[in-house]
Design a protein around this motif. Sequence first.
Motif, PDB file in Angstrom:
ATOM      1  N   SER A 161       0.815  -1.224   0.000  1.00 49.53           N
ATOM      2  CA  SER A 161       0.000   0.000   0.000  1.00 49.53           C
ATOM      3  C   SER A 161       0.846   1.271   0.000  1.00 49.53           C
ATOM      4  CB  SER A 161      -0.942  -0.004   1.203  1.00 49.53           C
ATOM      5  OG  SER A 161      -1.802  -1.098   1.135  1.00 49.53           O
ATOM      6  N   PRO A 162       1.628   1.477  -1.057  1.00 54.51           N
ATOM      7  CA  PRO A 162       2.507   2.651  -1.093  1.00 54.51           C
ATOM      8  C   PRO A 162       1.736   3.946  -1.289  1.00 54.51           C
ATOM      9  CG  PRO A 162       2.497   1.588  -3.210  1.00 54.51           C
ATOM     10  CD  PRO A 162       1.687   0.706  -2.279  1.00 54.51           C
ATOM     11  N   ALA A 163       2.374   5.027  -0.981  1.00 53.92           N
ATOM     12  CA  ALA A 163       1.798   6.349  -1.236  1.00 53.92           C
ATOM     13  C   ALA A 163       1.819   6.599  -2.743  1.00 53.92           C
ATOM     14  CB  ALA A 163       2.616   7.418  -0.516  1.00 53.92           C
ATOM     15  N   GLU A 164       0.883   7.383  -3.207  1.00 53.42           N
ATOM     16  CA  GLU A 164       0.841   7.744  -4.627  1.00 53.42           C
ATOM     17  C   GLU A 164       2.180   8.358  -5.019  1.00 53.42           C
ATOM     18  OE1 GLU A 164      -1.392   8.589  -8.326  1.00 53.42           O
ATOM     19  OE2 GLU A 164      -2.534   8.336  -6.511  1.00 53.42           O
ATOM     20  N   GLY A 165       2.729   7.893  -6.125  1.00 54.14           N
ATOM     21  CA  GLY A 165       3.982   8.429  -6.638  1.00 54.14           C
ATOM     22  C   GLY A 165       5.217   7.676  -6.177  1.00 54.14           C
ATOM     23  N   ALA A 166       5.093   6.762  -5.222  1.00 51.60           N
ATOM     24  CA  ALA A 166       6.244   5.980  -4.781  1.00 51.60           C
ATOM     25  C   ALA A 166       6.656   5.039  -5.907  1.00 51.60           C
ATOM     26  CB  ALA A 166       5.897   5.185  -3.529  1.00 51.60           C
ATOM     27  N   GLU A 167       7.952   4.851  -6.100  1.00 50.72           N
ATOM     28  CA  GLU A 167       8.432   4.005  -7.187  1.00 50.72           C
ATOM     29  C   GLU A 167       8.860   2.646  -6.662  1.00 50.72           C
ATOM     30  OE1 GLU A 167      11.269   5.903  -9.721  1.00 50.72           O
ATOM     31  OE2 GLU A 167       9.835   7.415 -10.354  1.00 50.72           O
TER      32      GLU A 167
END
Length: 156
Positions: free
Chosen positions: A34-40
């Motif tokens: 569940s990464p933050a938006e924009g995490a690569e």
Amino acid sequence: MTGQDKTTSIAEASAALVALLRDRVQPSRPVMLSPAEGAEGIALRLLHLRPDARLANNRPLGFDPDGTRAARPGLGLELIYLLTAEDGDELAAQAALGAALAVLHGSPVLEMPSGARLTVSLAPAPLAEMAMAWTALRETLRCGALIVVSGVELAA
């Protein structure tokens, strides 16, 4: 898979899936839940749980042969994850997604410390369902795959 000695938790199943991808995806990429938006990196989002029919009532209620009350069977679950790869370069993201799918296809069984064996498979992902998932996540629609982890059995 019966008995409390082979139960596993949702978190343990997620951790095993993340560890598999971290260990085997080449070239190495960050793997996030569940990464933050924009995490690569490679992203896994637990979207849904459903009963695992293979584990339903796998141990009868009643009494053991010695006359003691039998324990309730564990709760069998399938975990459905959304697998994506995030990268500023779309071709690199697609390559990472392909690498992650190849790892999961090549290692369809997760051996848990408890002795439980979880299976990993690709689920059909109709575009309408994927669009609804992204809308619910309040993120931009992008390419992804639904991964099912079966055999999770929670202790009763």
